[in-house]
Write a protein that holds these residues in place. Sequence first.
Motif, PDB file in Angstrom:
ATOM      1  N   THR A   1       0.715  -1.137  -0.082  1.00 17.50           N
ATOM      2  CA  THR A   1      -0.037  -0.169  -0.008  1.00 17.50           C
ATOM      3  C   THR A   1       0.875   1.273   0.118  1.00 17.50           C
ATOM      4  O   THR A   1       0.684   2.135  -0.850  1.00 17.50           O
ATOM      5  N   TYR A   2       1.902   1.474   0.803  1.00  7.43           N
ATOM      6  CA  TYR A   2       2.637   2.592   0.990  1.00  7.43           C
ATOM      7  C   TYR A   2       3.528   2.718  -0.321  1.00  7.43           C
ATOM      8  O   TYR A   2       3.816   3.736  -0.597  1.00  7.43           O
ATOM      9  N   ARG A   3       3.986   1.712  -0.924  1.00  9.04           N
ATOM     10  CA  ARG A   3       4.871   1.720  -1.994  1.00  9.04           C
ATOM     11  C   ARG A   3       3.829   2.417  -3.176  1.00  9.04           C
ATOM     12  O   ARG A   3       4.413   3.235  -3.869  1.00  9.04           O
ATOM     13  N   GLN A   4       2.557   1.876  -3.277  1.00  5.24           N
ATOM     14  CA  GLN A   4       1.860   2.283  -4.482  1.00  5.24           C
ATOM     15  C   GLN A   4       1.547   3.580  -4.241  1.00  5.24           C
ATOM     16  O   GLN A   4       1.316   4.791  -5.227  1.00  5.24           O
ATOM     17  N   ILE A   5       1.554   4.362  -3.049  1.00  2.00           N
ATOM     18  CA  ILE A   5       0.912   5.589  -2.773  1.00  2.00           C
ATOM     19  C   ILE A   5       2.385   6.543  -2.998  1.00  2.00           C
ATOM     20  O   ILE A   5       1.992   7.410  -3.672  1.00  2.00           O
ATOM     21  N   ARG A   6       3.417   5.901  -2.912  1.00  2.00           N
ATOM     22  CA  ARG A   6       4.672   6.878  -3.112  1.00  2.00           C
ATOM     23  C   ARG A   6       5.056   6.691  -4.661  1.00  2.00           C
ATOM     24  O   ARG A   6       5.438   7.891  -5.082  1.00  2.00           O
ATOM     25  N   ILE A   7       4.478   5.806  -5.395  1.00  2.00           N
ATOM     26  CA  ILE A   7       4.376   5.898  -7.014  1.00  2.00           C
ATOM     27  C   ILE A   7       3.390   6.795  -7.445  1.00  2.00           C
ATOM     28  O   ILE A   7       4.018   7.426  -8.271  1.00  2.00           O
ATOM     29  N   ASP A   8       2.364   6.988  -6.847  1.00  2.00           N
ATOM     30  CA  ASP A   8       1.204   7.742  -7.540  1.00  2.00           C
ATOM     31  C   ASP A   8       1.329   9.026  -7.358  1.00  2.00           C
ATOM     32  O   ASP A   8       1.064  10.078  -7.953  1.00  2.00           O
ATOM     33  N   ILE A   9       2.110   9.666  -6.031  1.00  2.00           N
ATOM     34  CA  ILE A   9       2.143  10.974  -5.646  1.00  2.00           C
ATOM     35  C   ILE A   9       2.802  11.820  -6.794  1.00  2.00           C
ATOM     36  O   ILE A   9       2.334  12.952  -7.210  1.00  2.00           O
ATOM     37  N   PRO A  10       3.947  11.223  -7.036  1.00  2.00           N
ATOM     38  CA  PRO A  10       4.742  12.295  -8.097  1.00  2.00           C
ATOM     39  C   PRO A  10       3.672  12.371  -9.530  1.00  2.00           C
ATOM     40  O   PRO A  10       4.293  13.485 -10.417  1.00  2.00           O
ATOM     41  N   ARG A  11       3.179  11.583  -9.789  1.00  2.00           N
ATOM     42  CA  ARG A  11       2.215  11.735 -10.967  1.00  2.00           C
ATOM     43  C   ARG A  11       1.071  12.638 -11.032  1.00  2.00           C
ATOM     44  O   ARG A  11       0.486  12.777 -11.927  1.00  2.00           O
ATOM     45  N   MET A  12       0.684  13.281 -10.021  1.00  2.00           N
ATOM     46  CA  MET A  12      -0.321  13.888  -9.586  1.00  2.00           C
ATOM     47  C   MET A  12      -0.189  15.495 -10.113  1.00  2.00           C
ATOM     48  O   MET A  12       0.973  15.895 -10.744  1.00  2.00           O
ATOM     49  N   SER A  13      -1.171  16.285 -10.035  1.00  2.00           N
ATOM     50  CA  SER A  13      -1.011  17.491 -10.918  1.00  2.00           C
ATOM     51  C   SER A  13      -1.567  18.527  -9.475  1.00  2.00           C
ATOM     52  O   SER A  13      -2.387  18.241  -8.733  1.00  2.00           O
ATOM     53  N   PRO A  14      -1.035  19.581  -9.696  1.00  2.00           N
ATOM     54  CA  PRO A  14       0.100  20.382 -10.521  1.00  2.00           C
ATOM     55  C   PRO A  14       1.503  19.713  -9.941  1.00  2.00           C
ATOM     56  O   PRO A  14       1.814  19.634  -8.718  1.00  2.00           O
TER      57      PRO A  14
ATOM     58  N   PRO B   1       9.266  18.159  -1.652  1.00  2.00           N
ATOM     59  CA  PRO B   1       9.154  17.117  -0.492  1.00  2.00           C
ATOM     60  C   PRO B   1       8.249  17.132   0.566  1.00  2.00           C
ATOM     61  O   PRO B   1       7.623  16.261   1.135  1.00  2.00           O
ATOM     62  N   MET B   2       7.953  18.488   1.280  1.00  2.00           N
ATOM     63  CA  MET B   2       7.118  18.627   2.410  1.00  2.00           C
ATOM     64  C   MET B   2       5.652  18.140   1.963  1.00  2.00           C
ATOM     65  O   MET B   2       4.942  17.509   2.746  1.00  2.00           O
ATOM     66  N   VAL B   3       5.292  18.358   0.847  1.00  2.00           N
ATOM     67  CA  VAL B   3       4.022  18.192   0.280  1.00  2.00           C
ATOM     68  C   VAL B   3       3.714  16.521  -0.035  1.00  2.00           C
ATOM     69  O   VAL B   3       2.726  16.003   0.413  1.00  2.00           O
ATOM     70  N   THR B   4       4.689  15.927  -0.367  1.00  2.00           N
ATOM     71  CA  THR B   4       4.877  14.602  -0.559  1.00  2.00           C
ATOM     72  C   THR B   4       4.668  13.756   0.595  1.00  2.00           C
ATOM     73  O   THR B   4       4.031  12.616   1.055  1.00  2.00           O
TER      74      THR B   4
ATOM     75  N   ILE C   1      -7.843   7.815  -5.456  1.00  2.00           N
ATOM     76  CA  ILE C   1      -8.126   8.562  -4.111  1.00  2.00           C
ATOM     77  C   ILE C   1      -7.053   9.349  -3.896  1.00  2.00           C
ATOM     78  O   ILE C   1      -7.339  10.609  -3.374  1.00  2.00           O
ATOM     79  N   ASN C   2      -5.918   9.326  -4.409  1.00  2.00           N
ATOM     80  CA  ASN C   2      -4.920  10.327  -4.268  1.00  2.00           C
ATOM     81  C   ASN C   2      -5.161  11.694  -4.761  1.00  2.00           C
ATOM     82  O   ASN C   2      -4.669  12.727  -4.210  1.00  2.00           O
ATOM     83  N   ASP C   3      -5.798  11.551  -5.830  1.00  2.00           N
ATOM     84  CA  ASP C   3      -6.174  12.804  -6.652  1.00  2.00           C
ATOM     85  C   ASP C   3      -7.191  13.771  -5.640  1.00  2.00           C
ATOM     86  O   ASP C   3      -7.174  14.946  -5.846  1.00  2.00           O
ATOM     87  N   LEU C   4      -7.976  12.956  -5.032  1.00  2.00           N
ATOM     88  CA  LEU C   4      -8.984  13.584  -4.133  1.00  2.00           C
ATOM     89  C   LEU C   4      -8.691  14.615  -2.915  1.00  2.00           C
ATOM     90  O   LEU C   4      -9.421  15.298  -2.137  1.00  2.00           O
ATOM     91  N   VAL C   5      -7.240  14.544  -2.564  1.00  2.00           N
ATOM     92  CA  VAL C   5      -6.790  15.270  -1.440  1.00  2.00           C
ATOM     93  C   VAL C   5      -6.312  16.554  -2.050  1.00  2.00           C
ATOM     94  O   VAL C   5      -6.566  17.695  -1.282  1.00  2.00           O
TER      95      VAL C   5
END
Length: 323
Positions: free
Chosen positions: A83-96, A103-106, A129-133
């Motif tokens: 779960t944690y690995r997938q979250i870390r993969i997805d966050i850098p792909r988000m916008s903007p 790093p702080m936002v990540t 779900i990551n986009d909804l934050v």
Amino acid sequence: MCVQLLSFFFCFLQAKNLSEELRKLSWSGIPRHVRPITWKLLSGYLPANTERRESTLQRKRQEYFGFIEQYYDSRNDEHHQDTYRQIRIDIPRMSPECLMLQPMVTEIFERILFIWAIRHPASGYVQGINDLVTPFFVVYVFEYIKEEVENFDVSSLQEAALRNIEADSFWCMSKLLDGIQDNYTFAQPGIQRKVKALEELVSRIDETVHIHMQQYEVEYLQFAFRWMNNLLMRELPLRCTIRLWDTYQAEPEGFSHFHLYVCAAFLVRWRKEILDQRDFQGLMILLQNLPTMHWGNEEVSVLLAEAYRLKFAFADAPNHYKR
């Protein structure tokens, strides 16, 4: 937005008990200055009674950081590491991107998403779900800055402000997801149903577009799955998503029920461009890359007005759009 309207918002927000008037006022867009508190009220995170607001915020923020202390160290345990690995993969792909690569936002997003996943084992973390934050995070940063958040170094904020933004974003995202959780449980049945409902609705409101897509074997699931999974966030600029969410939070079941009509209005908005495409590949490229980069409040307002018209025409008469 005019000064008079802004003063109306302040008046309502200071009232001991909010009336339905605040929802009506918010439907057409919320001024930036009062959007943070208005979103907290509309989401149900903050009580309407002014005397209870500060104590509620303190309690909920403490509760969230209690979850961090209790659960976050388990992120690398064997049964949580995927779960944690997938979250870390997805966050850098988000916008903007300029915001997400800070790093702080990540770190903040990793904590929010991991804690939500741990507390919701029926679904766990699902991409989307990551986009909804992001809209909540950006709006709650607005409480502390005047410039555009995309160009702002979030780490320059005081620690207390960062903690408040993180906790408030977590709780409001959680409130949103409570209403659409079947979108993210196994096989995502909520999304499957909504895509089917979109297909049925479009077949009634614009049969020509519907038949055209059928002719070239375009399945609604191939493009509309993302529209439901990410609430159109990948299709619209962030500023448009935030404006859209003003209305979604003011509208009953905005993120679940009303979103269907917004998607239908959004699809039919591109009627000419869709009918101009004469093969499967051209249609898919168009539908996955709709030209909304320069959209603003005016385009979103037109979209919402059409969605409301569709809801009024079809919501209470489902047989109208069932074959």
